[in-house]
Design a protein around this motif. Structure first.
Motif, short mmCIF file in Angstrom:
data_model
loop_
_atom_site.label_atom_id
_atom_site.label_comp_id
_atom_site.label_asym_id
_atom_site.label_seq_id
_atom_site.Cartn_x
_atom_site.Cartn_y
_atom_site.Cartn_z
N VAL A 143 1.18 -0.94 0.17
CA VAL A 143 -0.34 -0.24 -0.49
C VAL A 143 1.60 0.77 0.31
O VAL A 143 2.02 1.57 0.62
N MET A 144 0.66 2.06 -1.03
CA MET A 144 1.42 3.08 -0.99
C MET A 144 0.45 4.58 -0.84
O MET A 144 -0.90 5.01 -1.33
N VAL A 145 1.05 5.70 -0.07
CA VAL A 145 0.27 6.59 0.74
C VAL A 145 1.75 7.53 -0.04
O VAL A 145 2.33 7.85 1.17
N PHE A 146 1.72 8.38 -1.02
CA PHE A 146 3.04 9.37 -1.35
C PHE A 146 2.25 10.97 -1.45
O PHE A 146 0.89 10.85 -1.60
N PHE A 147 2.57 11.96 -0.47
CA PHE A 147 2.01 12.86 -0.43
C PHE A 147 1.11 13.53 -0.32
O PHE A 147 0.20 14.24 -0.61
N PRO A 148 0.14 12.77 1.16
CA PRO A 148 -0.89 13.50 1.67
C PRO A 148 -1.26 14.60 2.10
O PRO A 148 0.49 15.06 2.09
N ASP A 149 -2.31 15.06 1.54
CA ASP A 149 -2.40 16.87 2.20
C ASP A 149 -2.03 16.82 3.79
O ASP A 149 -1.94 16.06 4.46
N PRO A 150 -0.84 17.21 4.05
CA PRO A 150 -0.56 17.91 5.17
C PRO A 150 -0.81 18.57 6.17
O PRO A 150 -1.23 18.26 7.90
N TRP A 151 -1.78 19.12 5.79
CA TRP A 151 -3.26 19.24 6.97
C TRP A 151 -2.16 20.21 7.95
O TRP A 151 -2.19 20.23 9.15
N HIS A 152 -1.22 21.37 7.44
CA HIS A 152 -0.05 21.93 7.91
C HIS A 152 -0.48 22.25 9.68
O HIS A 152 -0.23 22.23 10.58
N LYS A 153 -1.92 22.95 9.35
CA LYS A 153 -2.16 23.61 10.63
C LYS A 153 -2.00 23.27 11.23
O LYS A 153 -3.04 21.88 11.33
N PHE A 166 -6.58 4.48 10.97
CA PHE A 166 -6.66 4.26 9.64
C PHE A 166 -5.71 3.37 9.09
O PHE A 166 -5.42 2.10 8.38
N VAL A 167 -4.51 3.03 10.34
CA VAL A 167 -3.18 2.64 10.03
C VAL A 167 -3.62 0.75 9.70
O VAL A 167 -3.56 -0.12 9.38
N GLN A 168 -4.33 0.44 11.18
CA GLN A 168 -4.94 -0.67 11.27
C GLN A 168 -5.86 -1.39 10.21
O GLN A 168 -6.01 -2.52 10.15
N ARG A 169 -6.84 -0.77 9.72
CA ARG A 169 -7.87 -1.16 8.48
C ARG A 169 -6.22 -1.21 7.45
O ARG A 169 -7.03 -2.51 6.87
N ILE A 170 -5.68 -0.37 7.62
CA ILE A 170 -4.38 -0.96 5.93
C ILE A 170 -4.03 -2.35 6.73
O ILE A 170 -3.74 -2.94 5.48
N ARG A 171 -3.35 -2.64 7.94
CA ARG A 171 -2.94 -3.79 7.72
C ARG A 171 -4.01 -5.13 7.42
O ARG A 171 -3.23 -6.04 6.99
N HIS A 172 -5.07 -5.00 8.06
CA HIS A 172 -5.75 -6.24 7.47
C HIS A 172 -5.73 -6.92 6.61
O HIS A 172 -6.10 -7.46 6.13
N LYS A 173 -5.98 -5.49 5.36
CA LYS A 173 -5.73 -5.83 3.98
C LYS A 173 -4.39 -6.08 3.20
O LYS A 173 -4.12 -6.83 2.14
N LEU A 174 -3.05 -6.00 4.18
CA LEU A 174 -2.13 -6.38 3.42
C LEU A 174 -1.52 -7.85 4.08
O LEU A 174 -2.53 -7.97 4.85
N ARG A 175 -0.93 -8.37 3.17
CA ARG A 175 -1.19 -9.49 3.26
C ARG A 175 0.39 -9.74 4.53
O ARG A 175 1.11 -8.67 4.83
N VAL A 176 0.34 -10.63 5.21
CA VAL A 176 1.67 -10.57 6.27
C VAL A 176 2.77 -10.51 5.46
O VAL A 176 3.12 -11.55 4.49
N GLY A 177 3.51 -9.70 6.08
CA GLY A 177 5.18 -9.25 5.09
C GLY A 177 4.53 -8.11 3.85
O GLY A 177 5.77 -7.46 3.28
N GLY A 178 3.32 -7.95 4.11
CA GLY A 178 3.20 -6.64 2.73
C GLY A 178 3.80 -5.64 3.69
O GLY A 178 3.53 -4.83 4.92
N ILE A 179 4.07 -4.59 2.47
CA ILE A 179 4.83 -3.27 3.29
C ILE A 179 3.71 -2.16 2.74
O ILE A 179 2.54 -2.23 2.35
N LEU A 180 3.88 -1.74 3.73
CA LEU A 180 2.77 0.28 3.73
C LEU A 180 4.39 1.20 3.49
O LEU A 180 4.79 0.86 4.74
N HIS A 181 3.84 1.67 2.23
CA HIS A 181 5.18 2.49 2.35
C HIS A 181 4.59 4.40 1.72
O HIS A 181 3.27 4.85 1.30
N LEU A 182 4.80 5.39 2.69
CA LEU A 182 4.61 6.27 3.45
C LEU A 182 5.60 7.30 2.48
O LEU A 182 6.69 6.92 3.09
N ALA A 183 5.39 8.48 1.82
CA ALA A 183 6.18 9.93 1.43
C ALA A 183 5.64 11.06 2.13
O ALA A 183 4.29 11.35 1.90
N THR A 184 6.65 11.74 2.61
CA THR A 184 5.81 13.38 2.83
C THR A 184 6.80 14.52 2.80
O THR A 184 8.01 13.95 2.64
#
Length: 244
Positions: A143-153, A166-184
Protein backbone atom coordinates in the motif's frame (compact mmCIF):
# COMPACT_ATOMS: atom_id res chain seq x y z
CA UNK A 1 -8.65 -6.26 -22.18
CA UNK A 2 -8.71 -8.67 -19.26
CA UNK A 3 -11.85 -7.63 -17.41
CA UNK A 4 -14.78 -7.43 -19.79
CA UNK A 5 -18.00 -6.37 -18.10
CA UNK A 6 -20.85 -8.75 -17.49
CA UNK A 7 -23.41 -7.81 -20.15
CA UNK A 8 -26.17 -8.47 -17.65
CA UNK A 9 -24.72 -6.08 -15.07
CA UNK A 10 -26.18 -2.62 -14.56
CA UNK A 11 -24.71 0.05 -16.83
CA UNK A 12 -21.61 1.69 -15.35
CA UNK A 13 -21.87 5.37 -16.20
CA UNK A 14 -18.87 6.58 -14.25
CA UNK A 15 -17.45 7.22 -10.81
CA UNK A 16 -19.77 7.53 -7.86
CA UNK A 17 -19.96 10.39 -5.44
CA UNK A 18 -16.71 10.38 -3.49
CA UNK A 19 -18.52 11.09 -0.23
CA UNK A 20 -17.68 8.27 2.13
CA UNK A 21 -20.37 5.92 3.42
CA UNK A 22 -18.46 5.77 6.70
CA UNK A 23 -18.79 8.35 9.44
CA UNK A 24 -15.70 10.31 10.32
CA UNK A 25 -13.50 13.26 9.46
CA UNK A 26 -12.75 13.63 5.78
CA UNK A 27 -9.01 13.81 5.07
CA UNK A 28 -9.33 15.52 1.69
CA UNK A 29 -10.88 18.62 0.17
CA UNK A 30 -12.76 17.97 -3.05
CA UNK A 31 -11.28 20.28 -5.69
CA UNK A 32 -12.74 18.88 -8.88
CA UNK A 33 -11.60 21.48 -11.39
CA UNK A 34 -12.09 20.87 -15.10
CA UNK A 35 -10.92 17.94 -17.16
CA UNK A 36 -8.99 18.77 -20.28
CA UNK A 37 -10.53 17.54 -23.50
CA UNK A 38 -7.96 14.74 -23.68
CA UNK A 39 -8.66 13.65 -20.12
CA UNK A 40 -12.41 13.72 -20.71
CA UNK A 41 -12.20 11.60 -23.85
CA UNK A 42 -9.86 9.10 -22.20
CA UNK A 43 -12.22 8.89 -19.24
CA UNK A 44 -15.24 8.30 -21.47
CA UNK A 45 -13.44 5.57 -23.43
CA UNK A 46 -11.63 3.80 -20.62
CA UNK A 47 -13.62 4.15 -17.41
CA UNK A 48 -15.99 1.29 -18.40
CA UNK A 49 -12.94 -0.97 -18.79
CA UNK A 50 -10.60 0.13 -16.00
CA UNK A 51 -12.97 1.75 -13.50
CA UNK A 52 -14.15 0.01 -10.32
CA UNK A 53 -17.04 1.13 -8.12
CA UNK A 54 -18.73 0.24 -4.85
CA UNK A 55 -21.28 -1.66 -6.92
CA UNK A 56 -18.60 -4.24 -7.69
CA UNK A 57 -18.61 -5.08 -3.99
CA UNK A 58 -15.75 -7.10 -2.50
CA UNK A 59 -13.54 -7.86 -5.49
CA UNK A 60 -11.48 -10.91 -6.32
CA UNK A 61 -8.25 -9.41 -7.74
CA UNK A 62 -7.61 -12.56 -9.77
CA UNK A 63 -10.91 -12.05 -11.58
CA UNK A 64 -10.40 -8.30 -11.98
CA UNK A 65 -6.94 -8.65 -13.54
CA UNK A 66 -7.33 -12.11 -15.04
CA UNK A 67 -4.27 -13.48 -13.25
CA UNK A 68 -2.59 -13.89 -9.88
CA UNK A 69 0.16 -11.32 -9.35
CA UNK A 70 1.69 -8.99 -6.79
CA UNK A 71 -1.02 -6.44 -5.97
CA UNK A 72 -0.30 -2.78 -5.16
CA UNK A 73 -2.72 -0.11 -3.91
CA UNK A 74 -1.92 3.59 -4.24
CA UNK A 75 -4.16 5.92 -2.26
CA UNK A 76 -4.37 9.43 -3.71
CA UNK A 77 -2.48 9.10 -6.99
CA UNK A 78 -2.94 12.75 -7.98
CA UNK A 79 -2.58 13.12 -11.75
CA UNK A 80 -1.50 9.50 -12.09
CA UNK A 81 1.87 9.78 -13.80
CA UNK A 82 3.81 8.11 -11.00
CA UNK A 83 1.32 5.27 -10.82
CA UNK A 84 1.54 4.82 -14.58
CA UNK A 85 5.35 4.87 -14.36
CA UNK A 86 5.31 2.12 -11.73
CA UNK A 87 2.81 0.01 -13.66
CA UNK A 88 4.80 0.36 -16.89
CA UNK A 89 8.05 -0.53 -15.13
CA UNK A 90 6.54 -3.63 -13.50
CA UNK A 91 4.15 -5.29 -15.97
CA UNK A 92 4.31 -8.48 -13.90
CA UNK A 93 2.56 -6.64 -11.03
CA UNK A 94 -0.98 -5.26 -10.73
CA UNK A 95 -1.93 -1.80 -9.47
CA UNK A 96 -5.14 -0.33 -8.07
CA UNK A 97 -5.27 3.46 -7.77
CA UNK A 98 -7.68 5.51 -5.67
CA UNK A 99 -8.32 9.19 -6.39
CA UNK A 100 -11.41 11.34 -5.77
CA UNK A 101 -10.44 14.18 -8.15
CA UNK A 102 -11.86 13.49 -11.61
CA UNK A 103 -9.18 15.37 -13.61
CA UNK A 104 -6.62 13.04 -12.00
CA UNK A 105 -8.70 10.01 -12.92
CA UNK A 106 -8.95 11.25 -16.50
CA UNK A 107 -5.22 11.96 -16.60
CA UNK A 108 -4.36 8.46 -15.37
CA UNK A 109 -6.71 6.84 -17.86
CA UNK A 110 -5.04 8.84 -20.64
CA UNK A 111 -1.65 7.53 -19.44
CA UNK A 112 -3.08 4.00 -19.41
CA UNK A 113 -4.27 4.40 -23.00
CA UNK A 114 -1.10 6.06 -24.27
CA UNK A 115 1.15 3.42 -22.72
CA UNK A 116 -1.09 0.42 -23.41
CA UNK A 117 -1.21 -0.60 -19.75
CA UNK A 118 -3.36 -3.59 -18.78
CA UNK A 119 -2.29 -3.86 -15.14
CA UNK A 120 -4.07 -0.78 -13.72
CA UNK A 121 -7.57 -0.38 -12.25
CA UNK A 122 -9.09 2.75 -10.71
CA UNK A 123 -11.50 3.71 -7.95
CA UNK A 124 -12.84 7.27 -7.70
CA UNK A 125 -14.36 7.09 -4.22
CA UNK A 126 -13.12 7.72 -0.70
CA UNK A 127 -10.27 5.36 0.11
CA UNK A 128 -12.05 4.43 3.33
CA UNK A 129 -14.82 2.86 1.28
CA UNK A 130 -12.33 1.00 -0.91
CA UNK A 131 -10.66 -0.44 2.18
CA UNK A 132 -13.83 -1.34 4.04
CA UNK A 133 -16.17 -2.39 1.24
CA UNK A 134 -14.12 -3.43 -1.77
CA UNK A 135 -10.89 -5.21 -0.81
CA UNK A 136 -10.71 -8.64 0.87
CA UNK A 137 -8.41 -9.12 3.82
CA UNK A 138 -4.76 -9.99 3.12
CA UNK A 139 -5.09 -9.34 -0.62
CA UNK A 140 -2.45 -6.59 -0.94
CA UNK A 141 1.32 -6.87 -1.18
CA UNK A 142 1.94 -3.15 -0.91
CA UNK A 143 0.00 0.00 0.00
CA UNK A 144 1.42 3.37 -1.02
CA UNK A 145 0.42 6.80 0.28
CA UNK A 146 2.66 9.41 -1.31
CA UNK A 147 2.49 13.10 -0.35
CA UNK A 148 -0.96 13.16 1.24
CA UNK A 149 -2.42 16.51 2.25
CA UNK A 150 -0.28 17.54 5.25
CA UNK A 151 -2.98 19.66 6.89
CA UNK A 152 -0.12 21.74 8.23
CA UNK A 153 -2.14 23.92 10.63
CA UNK A 154 -2.14 22.33 14.07
CA UNK A 155 -5.92 22.61 14.44
CA UNK A 156 -6.27 20.54 11.25
CA UNK A 157 -3.91 17.71 12.22
CA UNK A 158 -6.93 15.54 13.07
CA UNK A 159 -7.72 15.52 9.35
CA UNK A 160 -4.45 13.86 8.41
CA UNK A 161 -5.01 10.54 6.71
CA UNK A 162 -2.30 8.64 8.57
CA UNK A 163 -3.90 7.92 11.94
CA UNK A 164 -3.76 4.82 14.18
CA UNK A 165 -7.23 3.59 13.26
CA UNK A 166 -6.65 4.02 9.52
CA UNK A 167 -3.30 2.22 9.69
CA UNK A 168 -4.89 -0.78 11.41
CA UNK A 169 -7.55 -1.06 8.74
CA UNK A 170 -4.80 -0.98 6.10
CA UNK A 171 -2.92 -3.67 8.02
CA UNK A 172 -5.78 -6.14 7.66
CA UNK A 173 -5.77 -5.68 3.87
CA UNK A 174 -2.03 -6.39 3.63
CA UNK A 175 -0.72 -9.92 3.61
CA UNK A 176 1.74 -10.74 6.39
CA UNK A 177 5.05 -9.38 5.12
CA UNK A 178 3.32 -6.80 2.94
CA UNK A 179 4.61 -3.22 2.89
CA UNK A 180 3.00 0.08 3.83
CA UNK A 181 5.04 2.80 2.09
CA UNK A 182 4.45 6.41 3.11
CA UNK A 183 6.17 9.53 1.80
CA UNK A 184 5.83 13.23 2.62
CA UNK A 185 7.73 16.46 2.08
CA UNK A 186 6.46 18.00 5.33
CA UNK A 187 8.86 17.29 8.19
CA UNK A 188 6.19 17.70 10.86
CA UNK A 189 3.95 15.19 9.07
CA UNK A 190 6.87 12.79 8.70
CA UNK A 191 7.36 12.92 12.46
CA UNK A 192 3.65 12.30 12.97
CA UNK A 193 3.77 9.35 10.53
CA UNK A 194 6.78 7.87 12.30
CA UNK A 195 5.08 8.17 15.69
CA UNK A 196 1.90 6.51 14.42
CA UNK A 197 3.74 3.71 12.63
CA UNK A 198 6.23 3.05 15.43
CA UNK A 199 3.32 2.54 17.84
CA UNK A 200 1.19 0.55 15.38
CA UNK A 201 0.42 -3.02 16.37
CA UNK A 202 1.47 -5.59 13.78
CA UNK A 203 3.96 -3.38 11.93
CA UNK A 204 7.76 -3.21 11.99
CA UNK A 205 10.08 -0.66 10.40
CA UNK A 206 12.14 -2.05 7.53
CA UNK A 207 14.94 0.16 8.84
CA UNK A 208 16.14 0.52 12.43
CA UNK A 209 13.54 1.73 14.94
CA UNK A 210 12.66 5.37 14.32
CA UNK A 211 14.67 5.54 11.09
CA UNK A 212 13.37 6.82 7.78
CA UNK A 213 14.07 4.83 4.60
CA UNK A 214 16.01 5.81 1.51
CA UNK A 215 13.69 6.37 -1.44
CA UNK A 216 13.23 2.97 -3.11
CA UNK A 217 14.20 2.90 -6.78
CA UNK A 218 10.66 1.92 -7.74
CA UNK A 219 9.10 5.08 -6.27
CA UNK A 220 9.21 7.61 -9.12
CA UNK A 221 10.32 11.15 -8.36
CA UNK A 222 7.47 13.52 -9.22
CA UNK A 223 7.86 16.96 -10.82
CA UNK A 224 6.52 18.41 -7.58
CA UNK A 225 9.18 16.55 -5.62
CA UNK A 226 11.97 17.68 -7.96
CA UNK A 227 10.86 21.28 -7.60
CA UNK A 228 10.84 20.92 -3.83
CA UNK A 229 14.34 19.46 -3.84
CA UNK A 230 15.60 22.42 -5.88
CA UNK A 231 14.11 24.69 -3.21
CA UNK A 232 15.83 22.72 -0.48
CA UNK A 233 12.77 20.86 0.78
CA UNK A 234 13.31 17.43 2.30
CA UNK A 235 11.40 14.24 1.50
CA UNK A 236 10.86 11.47 4.02
CA UNK A 237 9.99 7.86 3.14
CA UNK A 238 8.72 5.33 5.68
CA UNK A 239 8.48 1.62 4.90
CA UNK A 240 6.86 -0.70 7.42
CA UNK A 241 5.96 -4.35 6.90
CA UNK A 242 3.08 -6.26 8.43
CA UNK A 243 4.33 -8.72 11.04
CA UNK A 244 1.08 -10.42 12.02
Amino acid sequence: MTDQKDPNASKDTGPESPVTTRRGIRSFVLRQGRMTEGQKKAYERSWPVYGLTREHGMIDPREVFGREAMLNLEIGFGMGKSLADMAEAAPEQDFIGVEVHLPGVGALLKEVEDRGLENVRVYSIDANDVIDLCLPDACLDRVMVFFPDPWHKKRHHKRRLIQPEFVQRIRHKLRVGGILHLATDWENYSEHMMEVMSDAEGFANTEAAGEFSPRPDDRPITKFEKRGERLGHGVWDLLFHRTN
